[in-house]
Write a protein that holds these residues in place. Structure first.
Motif, PDB file in Angstrom:
ATOM      1  N   LEU A 115       0.831  -1.211   0.000  1.00 54.01           N
ATOM      2  CA  LEU A 115       0.000   0.000   0.000  1.00 54.01           C
ATOM      3  C   LEU A 115       0.863   1.258   0.000  1.00 54.01           C
ATOM      4  O   LEU A 115       0.513   2.267  -0.614  1.00 54.01           O
ATOM      5  CB  LEU A 115      -0.940  -0.002   1.206  1.00 54.01           C
ATOM      6  N   GLY A 116       2.019   1.205   0.686  1.00 52.41           N
ATOM      7  CA  GLY A 116       2.960   2.323   0.651  1.00 52.41           C
ATOM      8  C   GLY A 116       3.550   2.512  -0.735  1.00 52.41           C
ATOM      9  O   GLY A 116       3.675   3.643  -1.224  1.00 52.41           O
ATOM     10  N   ILE A 117       3.903   1.402  -1.400  1.00 52.45           N
ATOM     11  CA  ILE A 117       4.449   1.462  -2.760  1.00 52.45           C
ATOM     12  C   ILE A 117       3.420   2.033  -3.732  1.00 52.45           C
ATOM     13  O   ILE A 117       3.745   2.850  -4.604  1.00 52.45           O
ATOM     14  CB  ILE A 117       4.900   0.059  -3.210  1.00 52.45           C
ATOM     15  N   MET A 118       2.165   1.645  -3.559  1.00 50.58           N
ATOM     16  CA  MET A 118       1.106   2.140  -4.440  1.00 50.58           C
ATOM     17  C   MET A 118       0.888   3.638  -4.254  1.00 50.58           C
ATOM     18  O   MET A 118       0.571   4.353  -5.212  1.00 50.58           O
ATOM     19  CB  MET A 118      -0.184   1.360  -4.189  1.00 50.58           C
ATOM     20  N   ALA A 119       1.053   4.127  -3.017  1.00 55.06           N
ATOM     21  CA  ALA A 119       0.944   5.569  -2.771  1.00 55.06           C
ATOM     22  C   ALA A 119       2.083   6.307  -3.476  1.00 55.06           C
ATOM     23  O   ALA A 119       1.875   7.377  -4.077  1.00 55.06           O
ATOM     24  CB  ALA A 119       0.980   5.847  -1.274  1.00 55.06           C
ATOM     25  N   TYR A 120       3.284   5.742  -3.420  1.00 58.07           N
ATOM     26  CA  TYR A 120       4.429   6.347  -4.121  1.00 58.07           C
ATOM     27  C   TYR A 120       4.200   6.359  -5.630  1.00 58.07           C
ATOM     28  O   TYR A 120       4.514   7.341  -6.311  1.00 58.07           O
ATOM     29  CB  TYR A 120       5.707   5.579  -3.784  1.00 58.07           C
ATOM     30  N   ASP A 121       3.625   5.290  -6.148  1.00 56.74           N
ATOM     31  CA  ASP A 121       3.308   5.219  -7.579  1.00 56.74           C
ATOM     32  C   ASP A 121       2.339   6.326  -7.987  1.00 56.74           C
ATOM     33  O   ASP A 121       2.520   6.982  -9.017  1.00 56.74           O
ATOM     34  CB  ASP A 121       2.703   3.850  -7.893  1.00 56.74           C
ATOM     35  N   ARG A 122       1.315   6.579  -7.173  1.00 57.45           N
ATOM     36  CA  ARG A 122       0.353   7.653  -7.463  1.00 57.45           C
ATOM     37  C   ARG A 122       1.028   9.019  -7.372  1.00 57.45           C
ATOM     38  O   ARG A 122       0.713   9.931  -8.141  1.00 57.45           O
ATOM     39  CB  ARG A 122      -0.824   7.584  -6.496  1.00 57.45           C
ATOM     40  N   ASN A 229      -5.423  25.352 -11.320  1.00 59.32           N
ATOM     41  CA  ASN A 229      -6.245  26.562 -11.202  1.00 59.32           C
ATOM     42  C   ASN A 229      -7.608  26.431 -11.865  1.00 59.32           C
ATOM     43  O   ASN A 229      -8.641  26.608 -11.234  1.00 59.32           O
ATOM     44  CB  ASN A 229      -5.504  27.764 -11.812  1.00 59.32           C
ATOM     45  N   SER A 230      -7.589  26.100 -13.134  1.00 63.09           N
ATOM     46  CA  SER A 230      -8.823  26.239 -13.900  1.00 63.09           C
ATOM     47  C   SER A 230      -9.655  24.966 -13.984  1.00 63.09           C
ATOM     48  O   SER A 230     -10.876  25.010 -13.894  1.00 63.09           O
ATOM     49  CB  SER A 230      -8.496  26.715 -15.321  1.00 63.09           C
ATOM     50  N   GLN A 231      -8.989  23.849 -14.172  1.00 60.74           N
ATOM     51  CA  GLN A 231      -9.735  22.641 -14.489  1.00 60.74           C
ATOM     52  C   GLN A 231     -10.260  21.947 -13.235  1.00 60.74           C
ATOM     53  O   GLN A 231      -9.515  21.298 -12.522  1.00 60.74           O
ATOM     54  CB  GLN A 231      -8.875  21.636 -15.278  1.00 60.74           C
ATOM     55  N   GLN A 232     -11.548  22.133 -12.989  1.00 61.12           N
ATOM     56  CA  GLN A 232     -12.202  21.380 -11.925  1.00 61.12           C
ATOM     57  C   GLN A 232     -12.205  19.893 -12.271  1.00 61.12           C
ATOM     58  O   GLN A 232     -12.124  19.032 -11.403  1.00 61.12           O
ATOM     59  CB  GLN A 232     -13.646  21.885 -11.753  1.00 61.12           C
ATOM     60  N   GLU A 233     -12.278  19.625 -13.594  1.00 60.77           N
ATOM     61  CA  GLU A 233     -12.273  18.242 -14.072  1.00 60.77           C
ATOM     62  C   GLU A 233     -10.957  17.552 -13.729  1.00 60.77           C
ATOM     63  O   GLU A 233     -10.917  16.367 -13.403  1.00 60.77           O
ATOM     64  CB  GLU A 233     -12.482  18.237 -15.584  1.00 60.77           C
ATOM     65  N   GLY A 234      -9.848  18.324 -13.790  1.00 61.66           N
ATOM     66  CA  GLY A 234      -8.542  17.764 -13.449  1.00 61.66           C
ATOM     67  C   GLY A 234      -8.464  17.347 -12.005  1.00 61.66           C
ATOM     68  O   GLY A 234      -7.922  16.292 -11.674  1.00 61.66           O
ATOM     69  N   TYR A 240     -10.560  10.791  -8.112  1.00 59.47           N
ATOM     70  CA  TYR A 240     -11.036   9.451  -8.436  1.00 59.47           C
ATOM     71  C   TYR A 240      -9.879   8.457  -8.576  1.00 59.47           C
ATOM     72  O   TYR A 240     -10.012   7.285  -8.258  1.00 59.47           O
ATOM     73  CB  TYR A 240     -11.861   9.473  -9.720  1.00 59.47           C
ATOM     74  N   THR A 241      -8.737   8.952  -9.045  1.00 57.36           N
ATOM     75  CA  THR A 241      -7.554   8.090  -9.183  1.00 57.36           C
ATOM     76  C   THR A 241      -7.079   7.589  -7.822  1.00 57.36           C
ATOM     77  O   THR A 241      -6.660   6.444  -7.677  1.00 57.36           O
ATOM     78  CB  THR A 241      -6.417   8.853  -9.882  1.00 57.36           C
ATOM     79  N   CYS A 242      -7.158   8.463  -6.814  1.00 58.81           N
ATOM     80  CA  CYS A 242      -6.610   8.146  -5.490  1.00 58.81           C
ATOM     81  C   CYS A 242      -7.650   7.636  -4.500  1.00 58.81           C
ATOM     82  O   CYS A 242      -7.282   7.073  -3.467  1.00 58.81           O
ATOM     83  CB  CYS A 242      -5.938   9.385  -4.900  1.00 58.81           C
ATOM     84  N   TRP A 293     -14.597  -0.263  -9.013  1.00 59.91           N
ATOM     85  CA  TRP A 293     -15.858   0.490  -8.964  1.00 59.91           C
ATOM     86  C   TRP A 293     -15.863   1.668  -9.932  1.00 59.91           C
ATOM     87  O   TRP A 293     -16.722   1.796 -10.788  1.00 59.91           O
ATOM     88  CB  TRP A 293     -16.125   0.965  -7.531  1.00 59.91           C
ATOM     89  N   ARG A 294     -14.896   2.578  -9.830  1.00 63.26           N
ATOM     90  CA  ARG A 294     -14.829   3.750 -10.695  1.00 63.26           C
ATOM     91  C   ARG A 294     -13.703   3.650 -11.728  1.00 63.26           C
ATOM     92  O   ARG A 294     -13.322   4.655 -12.318  1.00 63.26           O
ATOM     93  CB  ARG A 294     -14.637   5.017  -9.852  1.00 63.26           C
ATOM     94  N   ASN A 295     -13.174   2.461 -11.910  1.00 60.80           N
ATOM     95  CA  ASN A 295     -12.053   2.277 -12.830  1.00 60.80           C
ATOM     96  C   ASN A 295     -12.587   1.890 -14.210  1.00 60.80           C
ATOM     97  O   ASN A 295     -12.895   0.727 -14.477  1.00 60.80           O
ATOM     98  CB  ASN A 295     -11.107   1.198 -12.292  1.00 60.80           C
TER      99      ASN A 295
END
Length: 312
Positions: A115-122, A229-234, A240-242, A293-295
């Motif tokens: 889980l620590g490695i996956m956090a580093y990957d993100r 700044n601008s992209q709420q979508e970003g 959702y990624t995290c 689920w959201r992937n």
């Protein structure tokens, strides 16, 4: 007590979750359902990731390892628990107990590191997207997972060796549904302070190292997200990624810290059994569902595989 041979019993007796025969049947059905979901969901994710070239990325490489790990440590505990629901004796041999405790301890430590490695990957993917594939090379990802396995099995070796060198002369009945360190320490007739210290230090090191990696990684991720700044979508895409990883981290660490980072005098068997059921049976079944689920990529890959099978 007739099973006790000096200070080493030939077998242990697991108390299980309940003595009520009707409740045992109900729990048997529930545990069996969760175990089947765990098998099907985790094997499904592993087959999907291996079968779709688009998913041959570092993130899915780690998810594939997490699914394999969930499958393993559910299998270490659940089949024996199902057997005790239907068995009258509820015995587990001394060697079986050692192996169950060792493999389960290794799996828990491994999940901490993974889980620590996956956090580093993100962190690398979000904060350094242009260098992501340069940093997270296939060989480097394999090395990270290799070190996680090495650390997990080393940690489990220390806990298991320190626990089973104790004399178990009080009883051979374990007040739990599987072999674990805290209930085994209660069976010893000697001072277990050193064992508790070893469990706290080495278990704490694995968890603190992983939690520190997760916290530092997400602090950088949040900082990067606030700079958009601008992209709420970003921001939503980053969230959702995290979100899946954070959900798994909260569930896993919440139960593990509660179970093992306390003095033995604060252990309450019934309460701890309920918490143990959650992270040994429920979490391995929920993890693949949370990650899918959201992937959209994973869902698309599953649909492709299903279509191919239907055509065949």
């Amino acid at each position: 007590m007739s099973a006790l041979n000096g200070t080493r019993p030939s077998y242990f007796v697991l108390s299980g979750l309940t003595d009520d025969p009707k409740l045992q049947i109900l729990l048997f059905v529930l545990f069996l359902i969760f175990y089947m979901v765990t098998l099907l969901a985790n094997i499904g994710i592993m087959i999907t990731i291996r079968g779709d070239p688009k998913l041959h990325t570092p993130m899915y490489f780690f998810i594939n390892n997490l699914s394999f790990l969930d499958l393993c440590y559910s299998t270490i505990i659940t089949p024996k628990t199902l057997d005790t629901f239907l068995s009258v004796t509820k015995n587990i041999s001394f060697v079986e107990c050692i192996m169950q405790m060792y493999l389960f301890g290794a799996s828990v430590s491994l999940e901490c590191f993974l889980l620590g490695i996956m956090a580093y990957d993100r962190f690398v993917a979000i904060c350094n997207p242009l260098l992501y594939m340069t940093i997270m090379k296939k060989t480097f990802c394999r090395q990270l997972v290799g070190f996680a396995y090495l650390g997990g099995y080393l940690n489990a070796s220390i806990h298991t060796s320190y626990t089973f060198r104790l004399p178990f002369c009080r009883s051979n009945k374990i007040d739990h549904f599987y072999c674990d360190v805290p209930p085994l320490l209660k069976l010893s007739c000697t001072d277990t302070t050193a064992n508790e210290l070893v469990m706290f230090i080495f278990g704490g090191l694995a968890e603190i190292a992983s939690l520190t990696t997760i916290m530092v990684s997400y602090s950088y991720i949040i900082s990067t997200m606030l700079k958009i700044n601008s992209q709420q979508e970003g921001r939503c895409k980053i969230f959702y990624t995290c979100s899946s990883h954070l959900t798994v981290v909260i569930m896993f660490y919440g139960t593990i810290l509660f179970m093992y980072m306390r003095p033995s005098v604060q252990y309450f068997s019934e309460q701890d059994k309920v918490v143990a059921v959650f992270y040994t049976v429920v979490i391995p079944a929920l993890n693949p569902l949370i990650y899918s689920w959201r992937n959209k990529d994973l869902q698309t890959a599953v649909k492709k595989i299903m279509r191919r099978r239907c055509i065949c």
